[in-house]
Design a protein around this motif. Sequence first.
Motif: not given
Length: 905
Positions: A649-664
């Motif tokens: 995202t524009a704020d520099g955060r990285l989003w990774f999906p996992t089998p139990k949800g989303i990790v930022v």
Amino acid sequence: MTYETGLNFIVHFYTKIFDMLIQNPLCFKIMIRAWIILKSSRSNFLLRPISFFILFLLLSSGTPAKELRPNPLLQYIHKTYTSDDGLPQNRSRAMVQTRDGFLWIGTQDGLARFDGTSFQVYDKEHTPQLKSNDITSLFESPDSSLWIGTFNGLTQLKNGIFSSHALQTGPVRGIAADPAGTLYISTMNNGIYKYKDGNYDSITTSQGLNDNSLNVFTVDQQGTIWVALSGKGLNVYRNGRWLLYNTKNGFPSNTIRSFCAGSDQTVWIGTENGLVRWKNGSFHTYTTADGLTDNIIPSLFEDRSGALWIGTERGGICRLKDNVFSSYRSVDGLSSDYVTTILEDHEGSLWVGTYNAGLNQFWKGKFINYSVRDGVPARTIRTMLTAHDGSVWAGTEGGGVLHFNGNKFVPFEEKNIPSDYIRSLFEDSHGNLWIGLREGLAQYRNGNYRIFTTKDGLSQNFIRVMAEDHEGTLWVGTYNNGMNRFEKDHFVNYQNKGMPVNLIRSILVDHAGVIWIGSNEGLLRWQNGLMSLYTSKDGLPSDPFFDMIEDSEHTLWMGSYGGGLVRLKNGKFTCFTTAQGLFNDVIMKILEDDFGNLWLGSMKGIGCISKKILDDFSNGTIDRLQCASYSSSDGMLVSECTGPTGCKTADGRLWFPTPKGIVVVDPKKILKNNLPPPVVIERVVFDRKDYSPYEYAAFPPGTGQVEFQYGGMSFIAPQKVHFRYMLEGFEKEWRNAGTRRSAFYTNLSPGKYTFRITACNNDGVWNESRASFAFELEPHFYQTFWFMGVLLLAIGGAGFGLHRLRVWQLVAREKMLKVYVAEAMTKIKVLNGLIPICFNCKKVRDDQGYWKGLERYIKDNSEATFSHGVCPECAEKLRDGFLSKNNEKLGSILSQFLPTDTSKK
């Protein structure tokens, strides 16, 4: 409502609208469209602004918020320990962490010491100095002694040795110390004992206490003693006198369950009717009306940030920070809502003991998680997208499309979509949202959907990935039937035009307009209609490729299946694998942060590595990669990423999906554990016998086998604590022990040694204050210096004796030889040269020409002497002659045997 109030409301209202529209252009589009609809409708004139206002409230509730979550406690990582993990019993009554890093837990059935991996249990059966297994209180004094209050007395532990204190204490209710180091012990029936320099004094009603039957107590930073009387209120010792506070003074309850002396001269008091904040002689009470989950408060603790943690009897744990209460209860995962004790350890982990459900550990992770409680369905996230307006979208496997409203994920309107199995999401340059399904491709535009299938030219309905080239043309990759290009209102199938790949995993259009296609069959380069396929035969580590990115320097990075990370720079491929230090060889997603690092999603967590390190390694400047890796112990919901998908995202955060949800991941806010783990030597065993690790040891003569068991107390990620050790006097280099917690040496020679051990935490921070143990291995009698001296003397003496014996033997032999020679020379003198002898008379001619008898010649030329006898032949002749001749001849025959004078000629 006054004029000023109304004006402030209007200003705030329009300010809120402006902020919302700036932060979320999508909301702006929806509100404009809604206003047009309302204006064109026949609705009441007054209904239009009311409807618009309601719409604003609904949308503003979904705009990105500064705080990612209303309840920050839900972002803590949580772990539970029970008797199944080694606790002696599930009711935790007291806790303390000692200076050496060990965590001590007092239960109703023994005392437990925890090092992060295992519990060591002490009870009165194996430790007779403990008078009861019911541990009621724990305290570490300034001299590093652990004081253990039990239901039947007091025990001290110092340097590994337990000792009982003969006091008529009965049940001990609390232990504390004042700033001068004086120890105070409150008891159930005998008042308070004061301990200083080995001496005890008692404080009872005779000294002003209102009752000898006490409950918990504390001593604040000013040395004021706060004592809870059993059901009779509070005693405070100040300025030499005891003061009584109870409900008659306005105190909320006469039953006090807990104390906490705060850092700002505040004393917090937990009662059975709320929480009391006492400061500067006045107090204020908080109850459930203020946000507490329960008014009965058995435990209190203030952490290093100044936040107050409140353990309740029926409402779990609460936190009071900046006058705001937040909670974590059994419905959120706490093992029990009855909290009996709270502690913060040296690394910042919060430990919560419960009445009957074991021990809970909470710590801040490095990531932010979104799971079922945040609107993410219990489905695998298959794709993620950052739209042009900054909004985040996710496609799930069976849960449809999700949209992040700034606080949680909400389902997106999916009318007329034939499936909720979303495989890919893409937004083109025209603002169209494309949704890849197993049943075709959906286009969302201006609130309307259009579905494309094989009837519209697609080579297959199972859509895996999409991209847009520089001309704004959409390219679509399918599950196992190649590529498609969107032209006007239909698709062109390139599978029938010589494309050598089928299963498409990723598509990248680089800055030069080259289309790169990652597939199961290799890496395809497509430019101006020309295709080049690169596979393992061309030096690539594997044929399947998951994800590709072009970084800010126009370098291409590719994640392979089993071959690690691949870089394409200046027309050259370079591979980086676990053999060189990479954390995993299966790279499913690659994202670049704003600081020159690559973040790698894999089936074993998330890795982070600097591009400079990768360049330095490929240039030969360094010989090994340094790659950080993160897993569930660092805050991930599960140590696995699904992919290839993720977004930035524009704020520099990285989003990774996992089998139990989303990790930022927020690279700017990655928490680093800068506290090195305390290192201790827990056990020393020599020849199967235990020795104290706290003092110098002299080992008796033995086999030379010694074992050291050690620990490094880091509770955030104990499985990531690494050790190295060295035995001075035996080796000169440190040994890397990895995560092993024991060292073993065999056949050590007698001498003096020092064992040294150090450890690093999960972020690679090493403890420079190493633990050590010095010892001496005594020799066997045959290894001592005196024995060696005597042995050398004995060997020297034996050698000298053997030498003298040898000399005597040689001298004796020489004498014997001389005798033998003399005898031989006496017997014969060797004659040399030619000896002329008469063949008839057998006389010998000497050197002067004279003829001599043989016997005479030998006598003159040797030292031989003669004796005479008759040989058998001559004796036979003589006998015959004697019988046949007269006696007259006998005299002449015999005369031949008589000696004659051979000297005459």
